[in-house]
Design an enzyme around this catalytic site. Structure first.
Site, PDB file in Angstrom:
ATOM      1  N   HIS A   1       6.787 -27.153   3.073  1.00 30.74           N
ATOM      2  CA  HIS A   1       5.976 -28.024   2.437  1.00 30.74           C
ATOM      3  C   HIS A   1       4.848 -27.551   1.714  1.00 30.74           C
ATOM      4  O   HIS A   1       3.994 -28.484   1.343  1.00 30.74           O
ATOM      5  CB  HIS A   1       5.357 -29.009   3.774  1.00 30.74           C
ATOM      6  CG  HIS A   1       6.526 -29.971   4.585  1.00 30.74           C
ATOM      7  ND1 HIS A   1       6.762 -30.776   4.236  1.00 30.74           N
ATOM      8  CD2 HIS A   1       6.727 -29.152   5.688  1.00 30.74           C
ATOM      9  CE1 HIS A   1       7.954 -31.328   5.023  1.00 30.74           C
ATOM     10  NE2 HIS A   1       7.918 -30.174   6.037  1.00 30.74           N
TER      11      HIS A   1
ATOM     12  N   GLU B   1       0.802  -1.235   0.010  1.00 28.52           N
ATOM     13  CA  GLU B   1       0.109   0.018  -0.024  1.00 28.52           C
ATOM     14  C   GLU B   1       0.930   1.107  -0.072  1.00 28.52           C
ATOM     15  O   GLU B   1       0.570   2.282  -0.300  1.00 28.52           O
ATOM     16  CB  GLU B   1      -0.835  -0.175   1.057  1.00 28.52           C
ATOM     17  CG  GLU B   1      -2.115   0.771   0.874  1.00 28.52           C
ATOM     18  CD  GLU B   1      -3.192   0.716   2.112  1.00 28.52           C
ATOM     19  OE1 GLU B   1      -4.204   0.174   1.763  1.00 28.52           O
ATOM     20  OE2 GLU B   1      -2.924   1.037   3.300  1.00 28.52           O
TER      21      GLU B   1
ATOM     22  N   LYS C   1     -13.801   1.446  -4.230  1.00 33.27           N
ATOM     23  CA  LYS C   1     -14.896   2.132  -3.497  1.00 33.27           C
ATOM     24  C   LYS C   1     -15.926   2.627  -4.086  1.00 33.27           C
ATOM     25  O   LYS C   1     -17.179   2.788  -3.623  1.00 33.27           O
ATOM     26  CB  LYS C   1     -14.236   2.715  -2.049  1.00 33.27           C
ATOM     27  CG  LYS C   1     -13.392   1.841  -1.192  1.00 33.27           C
ATOM     28  CD  LYS C   1     -13.207   2.530   0.116  1.00 33.27           C
ATOM     29  CE  LYS C   1     -12.366   3.732   0.113  1.00 33.27           C
ATOM     30  NZ  LYS C   1     -11.696   4.011   1.338  1.00 33.27           N
TER      31      LYS C   1
END
EC number: 5.3.1.9
Length: 550
Positions: free
Chosen positions: A387, A356, A515
């Protein structure tokens, strides 16, 4: 004001470009063979409790010389001074950047527009201390007279990631209160949390500076409705909700007593806000004294960052090495790999902190950059990652510099678990650096009794090229203070890179467009009418959504 210096036009960048022509053939095995003092030369200690080993990087003295020159030529020192002095270095929002003032344990004056912010910082800390002691001590009662047992922090982004990461990292220091964090506007997150708490003994913290954040306020109102089904009387809301906000009017309208509103300031960026009132959930989890230790640890790193020459400055060194890989080796990502289960949210926290901050394509002049900026940040705790994705780091075609972080002392002395964990920590960086040659693989297979044909067939698949770079960050133990050290170290690393890349690291305009569009789309989802106002893909998706729900 930060200077506008295109890094690619500096002499140091040009020198690094020329140096890379020979440096791209650098071999870690050879570098260590040539210099028995390499570890001593390319490692740094922070106090008594942290060792940063950067010797397993594809750098030599010339590389570091040019990188330090780059920091100086882009005037990093002036940028550091400007930030700590409270200058408005977040220029697109005309704001100072002073998360460092929140942890200024020296209490020396920090001025914003000529006014010392430290009295206000200390007043909020004192208010949080008094509030937390009442809740933790059982003096604060819910609407039926019972003490609080559970705390639900409702926030998103910086109002969630930081407090959640820290409370998880410091579980060994927690008290009897059970912490919950709700961030996602997906109703499942709140619904599942509410299944596990009792309205009579739950305290909700609503973390929103403006008290208008869509996700946070949607969740807060859902929590309020759930609470009132049990409590009945709206007057009881004040006993079960507190606000981390600056919007007193909206807080009061919600039903929260503004005496239980904890403020912070526009010079505190969301992703740097755990040090502020947003850290109230941390205080409620580990107690005020431990929170002060966290602040003190960060302040120690701040002092190191401000006062240490670049050649010995840990955040600067880590930042410059990151630039070497990002801008010259073409690395697109960095992995943060903590060998400590309590740090399981550390990589996610700095995924936000880094991406950000430095995920920008426009420089400080407003022009598109012609070079790479912020890397992709990701990671998981060891040994789980071994793994899962280490295969690609070891034998894939992408260069992925890695930070390995581990404590020497575990909080849980269970058999030989920690020795096994740490043997993997040490083994992985050794394997990544030095690999395994075809000759070593052949000898291993011969010893195992394989035939010549089997050996010839298997060798190519079992060779490890090595030369995969890593930093090893060894901490004596994860404590509030050392965690504060580590967080501030990474914060300053990110800042240094943003300065050198000539971008603004403290705004985040990239979160806005989605937004805005979501606010336009939301009313379109209220009925079953077909939508035609978007592109064909978005129209098709919305209409399919409506059809599925019909």
């Amino acid at each position: 004001m930060l200077k506008n210096i295109n890094p690619t036009q500096t002499q140091a960048w040009k020198a690094l470009t020329a140096h890379f022509e020979s440096a791209q053939d650098m071999d870690l095995k050879a570098l260590f063979a040539q210099d028995s003092e390499r570890f001593a030369k390319y490692s740094a200690r922070f106090g008594q409790d942290i060792l940063v080993d950067y010797s397993k990087n594809l750098v030599n003295a010339e590389t570091m010389q040019h990188l330090f020159a780059l920091a100086k030529e882009t005037d990093l020192q002036s940028a550091i001074t400007a930030m700590f002095k409270g200058e408005a270095i977040n220029q697109t929002e005309d704001r100072a950047v002073l998360h460092t003032a929140l942890r200024n344990r020296s209490n020396s004056p920090v001025l914003v527009n000529g006014e010392d912010v430290m009295p206000a910082v200390n007043a909020v800390l004192a208010k949080m201390k008094a509030f937390s002691e009442r809740v933790i001590g059982g003096e604060w009662k819910g609407f039926t007279g019972k003490a609080i047992t559970d705390v639900v922090n409702i926030g998103i982004g910086g109002s969630d990631l930081g407090p959640y990461m820290v409370t998880e990292a410091l579980v060994p220091y927690k008290n009897h209160l059970t912490m919950h964090f709700v961030s996602n506007v997906d109703g499942t997150h709140m619904a599942e949390t509410l299944k596990n708490v009792d309205p009579e003994t739950t305290l909700f913290l609503v973390a929103s500076k403006t008290f208008t954040t869509q996700e946070t306020m949607t969740n807060a109102h859902t929590a309020r409705d759930w609470f009132l089904k049990a409590a009945g009387d709206e007057a009881h809301v004040a006993k079960h909700f507190a606000a981390l906000s600056t919007n007193g009017k909206a807080v009061a309208e919600f039903g929260i007593d503004t005496d239980n509103m904890f403020e912070f300031w526009d010079w505190v960026g969301g992703r740097y806000s755990l040090w502020s009132a947003i850290g109230l959930s941390i205080i409620l989890s580990i107690g005020y004294d431990n929170f002060v230790e966290l602040l003190a640890g960060a302040h120690e790193m701040d002092q190191h960052f401000v006062n240490t020459p670049f050649e010995s400055n840990i955040p600067v060194i880590l930042a410059l090495i990151g630039i070497w890989y990002n801008n010259f080796h073409g690395a697109e990502s960095e992995a943060i790999l903590p060998y400590d289960q309590y740090l399981h949210r550390f990589a996610a926290y700095f995924q936000q902190g880094n991406m950000e901050s430095n995920g920008k394509y426009v420089d400080r002049d407003g022009n598109p950059v012609t070079y790479q900026t912020g890397p992709i940040i990701w990671g998981e705790p060891g040994t789980n990652g071994q793994h899962a994705f280490y295969q690609l780091i070891h034998q894939g075609t992408k260069l992925i510099p890695c930070d390995f972080i581990a404590p020497a002392v575990s909080h849980n002395l269970v058999g030989d678990h920690h020795q096994k964990l740490m043997s993997n920590f040490f083994a992985q960086t050794e394997a990544l650096a030095f690999g395994k040659s075809a000759q070593a693989v052949q000898a291993e297979l011969e010893k195992a009794g394989k035939s010549a044909a089997e050996i010839a067939a298997l060798v190519p698949f079992k060779v490890f090229e090595g030369n995969r770079p890593t930093n090893s960050i060894l901490v004596k133990q994860i404590t509030p203070r050392t965690l504060g050290n580590l967080i501030a170290m990474y914060e300053h690393k990110i800042f240094v890179q943003g300065v050198i890349w000539n971008i603004f690291s403290f705004d985040q305009w990239g979160v806005e467009l989605g937004k805005q569009l979501a606010n336009q789309i939301l009313p379109e989802l209220a009925d079953s009418a077909a939508v035609t106002s978007h592109d064909s893909s978005t129209n098709g998706l919305i209409n399919a959504f409506k059809a599925f729900r019909a």
